[in-house]
Design a protein around this motif. Structure first.
Motif, short mmCIF file in Angstrom:
data_model
loop_
_atom_site.label_atom_id
_atom_site.label_comp_id
_atom_site.label_asym_id
_atom_site.label_seq_id
_atom_site.Cartn_x
_atom_site.Cartn_y
_atom_site.Cartn_z
N GLN A 103 -29.53 57.14 51.48
CA GLN A 103 -29.37 58.52 51.04
C GLN A 103 -30.71 59.10 50.58
O GLN A 103 -31.02 60.25 50.87
CB GLN A 103 -28.37 58.57 49.89
N ARG A 104 -31.51 58.29 49.92
CA ARG A 104 -32.84 58.75 49.50
C ARG A 104 -33.73 58.99 50.70
O ARG A 104 -34.48 59.97 50.76
CB ARG A 104 -33.50 57.71 48.58
N GLU A 105 -33.64 58.12 51.69
CA GLU A 105 -34.46 58.29 52.89
C GLU A 105 -34.07 59.57 53.62
O GLU A 105 -34.93 60.26 54.17
CB GLU A 105 -34.30 57.07 53.81
N TRP A 106 -32.78 59.90 53.60
CA TRP A 106 -32.36 61.15 54.22
C TRP A 106 -32.95 62.35 53.47
O TRP A 106 -33.29 63.37 54.06
CB TRP A 106 -30.83 61.26 54.25
N THR A 107 -33.02 62.21 52.16
CA THR A 107 -33.63 63.27 51.35
C THR A 107 -35.08 63.48 51.78
O THR A 107 -35.54 64.60 52.00
CB THR A 107 -33.57 62.91 49.85
N LEU A 108 -35.80 62.37 51.93
CA LEU A 108 -37.19 62.43 52.42
C LEU A 108 -37.22 63.04 53.81
O LEU A 108 -38.06 63.89 54.12
CB LEU A 108 -37.77 61.02 52.45
N LEU A 168 -26.58 49.30 47.16
CA LEU A 168 -27.98 49.67 46.94
C LEU A 168 -28.62 50.17 48.24
O LEU A 168 -29.42 51.10 48.24
CB LEU A 168 -28.76 48.48 46.37
N VAL A 169 -28.26 49.55 49.35
CA VAL A 169 -28.80 49.99 50.64
C VAL A 169 -28.25 51.38 50.97
O VAL A 169 -28.98 52.26 51.44
CB VAL A 169 -28.47 48.99 51.76
N VAL A 222 -24.06 64.28 55.22
CA VAL A 222 -24.96 63.61 54.29
C VAL A 222 -25.04 62.11 54.54
O VAL A 222 -25.88 61.42 53.96
CB VAL A 222 -24.58 63.87 52.81
N TYR A 265 -36.45 50.36 53.71
CA TYR A 265 -35.35 50.88 52.89
C TYR A 265 -33.99 50.32 53.31
O TYR A 265 -33.01 50.49 52.59
CB TYR A 265 -35.33 52.40 52.92
N ALA A 285 -30.22 53.74 49.11
CA ALA A 285 -31.57 53.83 49.66
C ALA A 285 -31.58 54.70 50.90
O ALA A 285 -32.50 55.48 51.14
CB ALA A 285 -32.12 52.44 49.96
#
Lengths: 246, 246
Positions: free
Chosen positions: B136-141, B130-131, B72, B232, B134
């Motif tokens: 982790q969110r980009e990996w989700t995308l 925060l980065v 992850v 990001y 961010a």
DNA sequence: CGATCTTTTGAGTGGGGTCAAGAGAAGTGG
DNA sequence: CCACTTCTCTTGACCCCACTCAAAAGATCG
């Protein structure tokens, strides 16, 4: 006295005094309403406030240039978006309302004031941030490894348990305002396949989903189907070991 | 005087004084080595330290009961794992070494002492957190919306740029110790398909990858293929607006 | 110099995507 | 309150991206 969903949620982690609770509720003074399907904030905007979801559902999402859209997180009542975002110059994602939304905008000063005066709240907010990060990792696992069937089941389990935390589940049912399109964007599937998979879950007797209401007759069974383990939500008073006094 | 990778990275965000830099370096006193492919910490363990990656690559990963494994996150030199994990009772994921690893274990008190004495470091650490979120969110995308080809290209772009931050890129090349199996676990693909997709990227002239070295002849081109936007990562001195004095 | 890990190739398959169209449900305005 | 538009959900037919299984060829390492 009745408290907002943030207090409900943080109380799951930390032992909050009446004073702590009141301070948290005071934080949510500046409230406003957002219409369903409207954006609260967009990628590229400068972050100015921490948003507290007081009522309704929202989502974080990111889009690709060609229009593909991924919902990367769901916000439920009691959720805080991006503690400390102020340090960034611009948002790397958008936040959109799913339902009609009631949010509180919290300015930097109020947030700083709160954490200085209430150390136990600060701990609880840390817990909130860490759980948010853990959820994001679990979504990564969800998208990377689980089948469509498991993936949707997992999403439903998670949302159901998070709603329990803020007292929004009656018996085995809760509101469920996401459309199949939303579920598709959150699970990386197509709406058509979400539809077929939901039918499978219904046929298996694991869920009843109709008219924006979700019923889970046997949560254990759905969790088993989803390979769901609640450990990443860090419930069960993780904060206990921090209760030095009282 | 030469500083560690953490200083290099945080300096990308905040203007750090010599005193700040020295304090950060002092943080990394307790170092130890970990053999490649060994776990640093496992799901279920009680978190006791913040880990700072001083040298080598590591990864966060989660597994499902039947053995499916998802990486992850990738840790590179200068990365901190889980600022403030202490508030949780147990880890919800594992951290494993990819290469031979040099890590510093930072105890709670040292961490608290640092942030109290150095407000600008505290800001910079917030930026780091925060980065991380961010990313982790980009990996989700990435997992949810990108094709295999785009997905692998995106991973390579991200790692390359993050290595640049800590000065680990010479010209257009960097070390790349992940196996195709690792890439598969990080992108939610099978090793076989990763192999074929890497060949496509090579045939397109976008990458040269052999002998644990990655060369990207035209980063812009690879980014285009990956639908990669660096926003990001929040580079470019996001912290500038916080430099009140200096 | 075997043992083991990693990469590569081939052949066949299936989970989930695509395209299209119809049936419901739910807002909207006159 | 009803006609109209617009979402949302559902179903069918077909297809393809990525998976599976299998085995061989290179690397790497005691």
């Amino acid at each position: 006295m009745t408290f907002g969903p943030l207090v409900l949620k943080l109380a799951a982690f930390a032992r909050l005094s009446q004073d702590d609770r009141a301070a948290l509720d005071r934080l949510a003074r500046n409230q406003r309403d957002i219409a369903p399907r409207r954006d609260l904030i967009r990628e590229g905007d400068q972050p100015r406030f921490v948003h507290l979801i007081v009522d309704g559902w929202a989502c974080r999402y990111k889009t690709l240039p060609d229009g593909r859209r991924q919902i990367v997180a769901i916000f439920l009542p009691g959720d805080l978006c991006d503690l400390n975002v102020y340090v960034l110059r611009e948002m790397d994602h958008s936040v959109g309302a799913i339902t009609r939304l009631r949010v509180a905008d919290i300015c930097r000063e109020d947030m700083a004031g709160l954490t200085e005066a209430h150390p136990r709240i600060t701990q609880a907010l840390w817990w909130h941030e860490l759980v948010t990060a853990a959820i994001q990792r679990e979504w990564t696992l969800n998208l990377g490894q689980r089948s469509a069937y498991e993936r949707i089941a997992h999403l439903l389990c998670e949302l159901f348990m998070r709603l329990q935390l803020v007292d929004l589940v009656r018996a085995d049912s809760c509101d469920f305002p996401m459309t199949q399109n939303d579920i598709a964007d959150a699970t990386g599937l197509t709406p058509v396949h979400v539809n077929r998979t939901l039918q499978e879950l219904r046929r298996a007797g694991l869920i009843v989903l109709q008219g924006r209401t979700l019923t889970i007759p046997d949560l254990k069974a759905l969790q088993a189907a989803a390979l769901f383990s609640a450990n990443y939500l860090h419930l069960g008073r993780d904060g206990r070991h921090l209760d030095a006094n009282d």
